[in-house]
Write an enzyme that holds these catalytic residues in place. Structure first.
Site, mmCIF file in Angstrom:
data_model
loop_
_atom_site.group_PDB
_atom_site.id
_atom_site.type_symbol
_atom_site.label_atom_id
_atom_site.label_comp_id
_atom_site.label_asym_id
_atom_site.label_seq_id
_atom_site.Cartn_x
_atom_site.Cartn_y
_atom_site.Cartn_z
ATOM 1 N N ASP A 116 -10.717 3.463 4.866
ATOM 2 C CA ASP A 116 -11.215 1.803 4.690
ATOM 3 C C ASP A 116 -12.624 1.904 4.797
ATOM 4 O O ASP A 116 -13.184 0.730 4.415
ATOM 5 C CB ASP A 116 -10.367 1.127 5.916
ATOM 6 C CG ASP A 116 -9.168 0.441 5.583
ATOM 7 O OD1 ASP A 116 -9.166 0.059 4.420
ATOM 8 O OD2 ASP A 116 -8.469 0.089 6.535
ATOM 9 N N LYS B 203 0.982 -1.265 0.030
ATOM 10 C CA LYS B 203 -0.180 0.100 -0.175
ATOM 11 C C LYS B 203 0.966 1.338 0.122
ATOM 12 O O LYS B 203 0.665 2.338 -0.706
ATOM 13 C CB LYS B 203 -0.847 -0.005 1.235
ATOM 14 C CG LYS B 203 -2.019 -0.949 1.025
ATOM 15 C CD LYS B 203 -2.873 -1.314 2.217
ATOM 16 C CE LYS B 203 -3.808 -2.357 2.069
ATOM 17 N NZ LYS B 203 -4.471 -2.848 3.337
ATOM 18 N N GLN C 26 -4.058 -1.281 9.791
ATOM 19 C CA GLN C 26 -4.073 -2.669 9.188
ATOM 20 C C GLN C 26 -4.400 -3.621 10.230
ATOM 21 O O GLN C 26 -4.036 -3.551 11.501
ATOM 22 C CB GLN C 26 -2.660 -3.165 8.924
ATOM 23 C CG GLN C 26 -2.585 -4.327 8.149
ATOM 24 C CD GLN C 26 -3.234 -4.412 6.970
ATOM 25 O OE1 GLN C 26 -3.312 -3.147 6.009
ATOM 26 N NE2 GLN C 26 -3.986 -5.492 6.559
#
Ligand code: NAP
Length: 304
Positions: A119, A52, A96
């Protein structure tokens, strides 16, 4: 012969569009920024986060990788999120998952500013998505819609069946498909006679987390199959269950000692009209949509 929906090519096209948007924003003195928080050293998480961050660099997005130790407390993480919420050069905050057990994951995700929730996991964004208001949508389901649209697969009026009701994939995928005027059915572990329902699907989305769970008998001939599942196979027995006689897979398995299979049995793809392969289907879209969400968050926060 079923059409393969090439997630790598679609993700590449989206990333090129994002890079162009980043350039256009630079002309206005704006550089979108993403903070990636990676706690401890879970091998799979490290691979995801590094790719990412690397994609940010490729597209001209500022990124900051923050790596608290595995022993971090909820309070320390909440403090970190508060600081990231306040930093103006950060438009997106990515935490994460999974987090170590001592950290209250829900409290943490709720602490992320909805404006920086790239997200799309914050309840405010989930609510906005449901209400059909502008929202940062979760990346993987948003990627599913991009695959369908960019492959000219009709959605309106189609019966979309989603197997899986997680907050990350199944539920938001259902909502996004509904907004595209599909007739949506959501299935889960308590669903009775699952096959009778999946066989009605024009578009079947599998987000279950069980290798090859959807078998050919569960698929309507000609349906579009979207396989979100990522399941790693490490034993010979598992490998043979799905890929016996597949020379290309065999070579890769021999080299790496593992291979991945989705939630849809590879034999089911033979019945389909179109399908996303695993790997190379939905997976690549997740990072591309994260980048798109970061730029979107940067623009929304500045009223651009
Ligand atoms: P999850 O939170 O574990 O949810 C799994 C869902 O599947 C649940 O709703 C569960 O039903 C349902 N389910 C389990 N067994 C079932 C059965 N026998 N029959 C019908 N439904 C069943 O998983 P997730 O986070 O949504 O992820 C699903 C898969 O997608 C995993 O393989 C994951 O690795 C993959 N994934 C891929 C990406 C990507 O980038 N491509 C991103 C995220 C996830 P209940 O609710 O009733 O328990």
């Amino acid at each position: 012969m079923a059409r393969i929906l090439d997630g790598v090519a679609i993700a590449t096209a989206i990333k090129q569009e994002v890079a162009r948007e980043v350039q256009a924003l630079a002309a206005q003195g704006v550089r979108p920024g993403l903070a990636a928080v990676l706690v401890g050293s879970v091998a799979a998480s490290e691979i995801y986060v590094r790719s990412k961050v690397q994609t940010c660099t490729e597209l001209g997005i500022y990124s900051d990788l923050i790596t608290p130790p595995a022993s971090v407390t909820t309070e320390e993480m909440l403090d970190l999120v508060a600081r990231l919420n306040a930093r103006d050069e950060i438009d997106g905050i990515l935490i994460q998952l999974p987090l170590p057990p001592q950290v209250d994951t829900k409290a943490l995700l709720d602490a992320v500013s909805p404006a920086k929730d790239v997200d799309g996991f914050h309840p405010v964004n989930a609510g906005r998505l449901q209400a059909g208001r502008p929202a940062l949508a979760p990346c993987t389901p948003a990627g599913v819609i991009e695959i369908l649209k960019r492959s000219d697969i009709p959605i309106a009026g189609q019966h979309a069946v989603i197997v899986g009701r997680s907050d990350i994939v199944g539920k938001p995928a259902a909502m996004l498909l509904l907004h595209q005027n599909a007739t949506v059915t959501i299935c889960h572990s308590k669903t009775r006679d699952l096959g009778a329902i999946t066989r009605q699907a024009d578009i079947l989305v599998a987000a279950i987390g069980r290798p090859g769970f959807i078998t050919p008998e569960m698929v309507k001939p000609g349906a579009t199959l979207i396989d979100v599942g990522i399941n790693r196979l490490t034993t010979r027995e598992e490998f043979d269950r799905f890929f016996a006689g597949d020379a290309k897979r065999e070579a890769a398995f021999a080299k790496r000692g593992s291979t991945i299979v989705g939630d849809i049995h590879p034999k089911a793809f033979e019945v389909a009209g179109a399908y996303t392969p695993v790997p190379g289907g939905v997976g690549p879209l997740t990072i591309a949509m994260l980048m798109a969400n970061t730029v979107r968050a940067a623009k929304m926060r500045r009223g651009i």
